[in-house]
Design a protein around this motif. Structure first.
Motif, PDB file in Angstrom:
ATOM      1  N   GLU A  75      -2.885  54.838  28.083  1.00 38.13           N
ATOM      2  CA  GLU A  75      -2.215  55.040  26.665  1.00 38.13           C
ATOM      3  C   GLU A  75      -0.931  55.758  26.904  1.00 38.13           C
ATOM      4  N   ALA A  76      -0.887  56.699  28.143  1.00 36.85           N
ATOM      5  CA  ALA A  76       0.683  57.100  28.414  1.00 36.85           C
ATOM      6  C   ALA A  76       1.603  55.829  28.779  1.00 36.85           C
ATOM      7  N   HIS A  77       1.010  54.780  29.487  1.00 36.17           N
ATOM      8  CA  HIS A  77       1.663  53.673  29.618  1.00 36.17           C
ATOM      9  C   HIS A  77       2.350  52.814  28.472  1.00 36.17           C
ATOM     10  N   GLU A  78       1.132  52.918  27.401  1.00 34.10           N
ATOM     11  CA  GLU A  78       1.791  52.120  26.152  1.00 34.10           C
ATOM     12  C   GLU A  78       2.988  52.962  25.591  1.00 34.10           C
ATOM     13  N   LEU A  79       2.707  54.118  25.451  1.00 28.47           N
ATOM     14  CA  LEU A  79       3.541  55.123  24.919  1.00 28.47           C
ATOM     15  C   LEU A  79       5.105  54.970  25.407  1.00 28.47           C
ATOM     16  N   LEU A  80       5.112  54.951  26.903  1.00 22.26           N
ATOM     17  CA  LEU A  80       6.510  55.115  27.527  1.00 22.26           C
ATOM     18  C   LEU A  80       6.952  53.596  27.503  1.00 22.26           C
ATOM     19  N   GLN A  81       6.268  52.528  27.468  1.00 21.53           N
ATOM     20  CA  GLN A  81       6.836  51.121  27.190  1.00 21.53           C
ATOM     21  C   GLN A  81       7.163  51.222  25.977  1.00 21.53           C
ATOM     22  N   ALA A  82       6.657  51.709  24.851  1.00 21.19           N
ATOM     23  CA  ALA A  82       7.158  51.711  23.407  1.00 21.19           C
ATOM     24  C   ALA A  82       8.485  52.210  23.332  1.00 21.19           C
ATOM     25  N   GLY A  83       8.371  53.733  24.116  1.00 20.31           N
ATOM     26  CA  GLY A  83       9.883  54.409  23.962  1.00 20.31           C
ATOM     27  C   GLY A  83      10.830  53.716  24.859  1.00 20.31           C
ATOM     28  N   SER A  84      10.496  52.864  25.809  1.00 25.10           N
ATOM     29  CA  SER A  84      11.629  52.153  26.613  1.00 25.10           C
ATOM     30  C   SER A  84      12.161  51.054  25.694  1.00 25.10           C
ATOM     31  N   ASP A  85      11.303  50.333  24.903  1.00 24.52           N
ATOM     32  CA  ASP A  85      11.626  49.322  24.045  1.00 24.52           C
ATOM     33  C   ASP A  85      12.660  49.654  22.950  1.00 24.52           C
ATOM     34  N   LYS A  86      12.538  51.089  22.595  1.00 25.55           N
ATOM     35  CA  LYS A  86      13.158  51.716  21.527  1.00 25.55           C
ATOM     36  C   LYS A  86      14.506  52.301  22.288  1.00 25.55           C
ATOM     37  N   GLU A  87      14.704  52.211  23.423  1.00 19.44           N
ATOM     38  CA  GLU A  87      15.708  52.735  24.168  1.00 19.44           C
ATOM     39  C   GLU A  87      15.758  54.268  24.179  1.00 19.44           C
ATOM     40  N   LEU A  88      14.488  54.697  23.964  1.00 14.17           N
ATOM     41  CA  LEU A  88      14.556  56.246  24.329  1.00 14.17           C
ATOM     42  C   LEU A  88      14.592  56.646  25.681  1.00 14.17           C
ATOM     43  N   LEU A  89      13.980  55.902  26.613  1.00 13.12           N
ATOM     44  CA  LEU A  89      13.947  56.056  27.963  1.00 13.12           C
ATOM     45  C   LEU A  89      14.278  54.585  28.729  1.00 13.12           C
ATOM     46  N   ASN A  90      14.168  54.570  29.990  1.00 11.98           N
ATOM     47  CA  ASN A  90      14.191  53.636  30.916  1.00 11.98           C
ATOM     48  C   ASN A  90      12.782  53.527  31.655  1.00 11.98           C
ATOM     49  N   PHE A  91      11.739  53.045  31.003  1.00  8.27           N
ATOM     50  CA  PHE A  91      10.535  52.991  31.821  1.00  8.27           C
ATOM     51  C   PHE A  91      10.223  51.575  32.661  1.00  8.27           C
ATOM     52  N   ILE A  92      10.094  52.009  33.907  1.00 13.04           N
ATOM     53  CA  ILE A  92       9.787  50.862  34.764  1.00 13.04           C
ATOM     54  C   ILE A  92       8.436  50.749  35.000  1.00 13.04           C
ATOM     55  N   GLY A  93       7.296  51.352  34.558  1.00 13.35           N
ATOM     56  CA  GLY A  93       5.720  50.996  34.800  1.00 13.35           C
ATOM     57  C   GLY A  93       5.348  51.989  35.650  1.00 13.35           C
ATOM     58  N   ASN A  94       4.131  51.605  36.517  1.00 17.14           N
ATOM     59  CA  ASN A  94       3.409  52.739  37.092  1.00 17.14           C
ATOM     60  C   ASN A  94       4.056  52.710  38.648  1.00 17.14           C
ATOM     61  N   VAL A  95       3.838  53.712  39.341  1.00 15.39           N
ATOM     62  CA  VAL A  95       4.137  53.923  40.645  1.00 15.39           C
ATOM     63  C   VAL A  95       3.108  54.581  41.324  1.00 15.39           C
ATOM     64  N   GLU A  96       3.005  54.421  42.886  1.00 20.05           N
ATOM     65  CA  GLU A  96       1.933  54.912  43.583  1.00 20.05           C
ATOM     66  C   GLU A  96       2.251  56.173  44.324  1.00 20.05           C
ATOM     67  N   ALA A  97       1.343  57.161  44.630  1.00 18.90           N
ATOM     68  CA  ALA A  97       1.826  58.208  45.347  1.00 18.90           C
ATOM     69  C   ALA A  97       2.515  57.865  46.746  1.00 18.90           C
ATOM     70  N   ARG A  98       1.886  56.830  47.540  1.00 21.61           N
ATOM     71  CA  ARG A  98       2.184  56.329  48.891  1.00 21.61           C
ATOM     72  C   ARG A  98       3.935  56.064  48.887  1.00 21.61           C
ATOM     73  N   ASP A  99       4.388  55.630  47.360  1.00 19.35           N
ATOM     74  CA  ASP A  99       5.739  55.005  47.480  1.00 19.35           C
ATOM     75  C   ASP A  99       6.603  55.819  47.045  1.00 19.35           C
ATOM     76  N   ILE A 100       6.378  56.873  46.286  1.00 21.42           N
ATOM     77  CA  ILE A 100       7.349  57.704  45.738  1.00 21.42           C
ATOM     78  C   ILE A 100       8.555  58.367  46.535  1.00 21.42           C
ATOM     79  N   LEU A 101       8.331  58.527  47.604  1.00 23.50           N
ATOM     80  CA  LEU A 101       9.562  59.177  48.481  1.00 23.50           C
ATOM     81  C   LEU A 101      10.375  58.042  48.947  1.00 23.50           C
ATOM     82  N   GLN A 102      10.075  56.650  48.521  1.00 27.91           N
ATOM     83  CA  GLN A 102      11.011  55.528  48.943  1.00 27.91           C
ATOM     84  C   GLN A 102      11.940  55.187  47.736  1.00 27.91           C
ATOM     85  N   GLY A 103      11.721  56.188  46.703  1.00 28.18           N
ATOM     86  CA  GLY A 103      12.683  55.928  45.597  1.00 28.18           C
ATOM     87  C   GLY A 103      12.515  54.903  44.338  1.00 28.18           C
ATOM     88  N   PRO A 104      11.092  54.492  44.133  1.00 28.85           N
ATOM     89  CA  PRO A 104      11.220  53.535  43.229  1.00 28.85           C
ATOM     90  C   PRO A 104      11.456  53.878  41.870  1.00 28.85           C
TER      91      PRO A 104
END
Length: 349
Positions: free
Chosen positions: A193-222
């Motif tokens: 549900e959070a993914h849906e809300l964030l995507q809807a906010g991105s569609d309205k240009e309230l934020l720039n949502f790029i989708g899910n990220v995994e813990a193993r990748d976050i230090l790589q700056g996704p």
């Protein structure tokens, strides 16, 4: 001239390192005054130069192991509660402590006050990125809330974006949701549900949502902003800290036990290892921010030394210069229907 209220008794190394850090910050910042709340018989002898430093007696101290909410309610004369009340009364512009995290959260939410329209303030920190276009990213919630609703995660995306844009200077910061896979349908119902809300906010240009990220990748700056529920965010932070410390320890032990040539090689790579250790030390960027309250509230690690505390003061100064809280409140007021209506709709479900 800004004023920062400081819990001088909070932290494993208080008040010595707190006072030393404040004096370092005072020497760097010409437009900031510091109000130190603490037991003056312990604090005053440590102050070498009282320029732009005011000392206020606090008879009580909230210890690290005390129950947070009860201690804030019962210890009205504690250094933390008095500092928080100074911010509430408009006598100071921001609050800082290296003490009990839960107590600082309680003081921030119940004394300084929650921003109207923000359902659940969060604990946010700046982490190093070793890939991607930027050197750091914002991550929240780091443990203020063990459980979150989808709307909380949605609001964290907006709050984190504001911080990354106004304090770190990132244009259209990329927001990612920490999950157990990058696909949109991954995770439990809250994260879907959070993914849906964030995507809807991105569609309205309230934020720039790029989708899910995994813990193993976050230090790589996704992503420039990584959103998590408090339990997952805190677990990820502790895992990163533990892994970094273990790797550095193993490297040192391997070099020292492998003979003269290895030790010689270790001496040659020592500057590079030191640089890596400094980059992994996220405290260089300052403290963790309680974001979603009516004034800057910043928490440093309990074991913080003077330099880390001085860095946290610089972080607070940047927030004050950027007028971050006023901008967040203005945005929340302007988009109240998006924030509150969504919250009501999901809570009704």
């Amino acid at each position: 001239m800004f004023k920062i209220a400081v819990d001088a008794m909070g932290g494993d190394n208080a008040p010595q390192e707190v006072v030393a850090g404040i004096e370092q910050a005072r020497d760097r910042m010409q437009d900031v005054e510091f109000v130190l709340f603490g037991q003056l018989d312990k604090v005053a002898p440590l102050v070498k130069d009282q320029t732009r430093i005011t000392l206020v007696q606090a008879d009580e101290v909230i210890e690290m192991a005390e129950e947070p909410v009860k201690s804030v309610r019962r210890k009205k004369q504690s250094s933390l509660v008095l500092a928080a009340n100074a911010v509430k009364a408009g006598e100071a512009d921001a609050l800082f402590s290296a003490g009990n995290t839960g107590a600082l959260l309680a003081a921030g939410i119940f004394i300084v006050g929650r921003i109207k329209g923000i359902d659940r303030p969060a604990l946010m920190t700046v982490m190093p990125a070793f890939g991607g276009p930027r050197d750091n990213f914002v991550m929240m919630d780091m443990g203020a809330n063990a459980e979150n609703r989808p709307t909380h995660l949605y609001q964290y995306g907006i709050l984190g974006s504001f911080y990354a844009n106004n304090i770190l200077g990132y244009d259209q910061p990329r927001v990612g949701l920490l999950n157990n896979g990058t696909e949109a349908d991954k995770g439990d119902q809250v994260h879907k549900e959070a993914h849906e809300l964030l995507q809807a906010g991105s569609d309205k240009e309230l934020l720039n949502f790029i989708g899910n990220v995994e813990a193993r990748d976050i230090l790589q700056g996704p992503a420039d902003v990584v959103i998590a529920d408090g339990f997952s965010g805190n677990a990820a932070l502790k895992a990163i800290e533990g892994t970094a410390l273990t790797l550095l320890k193993l490297m040192k032990e391997s070099i020292m036990s492998a003979g003269p040539l290895a030790k010689l090689g270790g001496a040659l790579v020592k500057p590079a290892l030191k640089n890596m250790q400094e980059r992994l030390d996220y405290s260089k960027a300052g403290g963790a921010v309680v974001i979603g309250v009516k004034a800057p509230v910043v928490k440093a690690h309990g074991s913080s030394e003077a330099e880390t505390i001085a860095n946290a003061m610089g972080q607070i100064e940047a927030m004050l210069h950027a007028d971050l809280i006023t901008k967040v409140q203005a945005f929340v007021n302007e988009h109240a229907d998006d924030l509150v209506a969504r919250s009501d709709e999901k809570n009704a479900d």
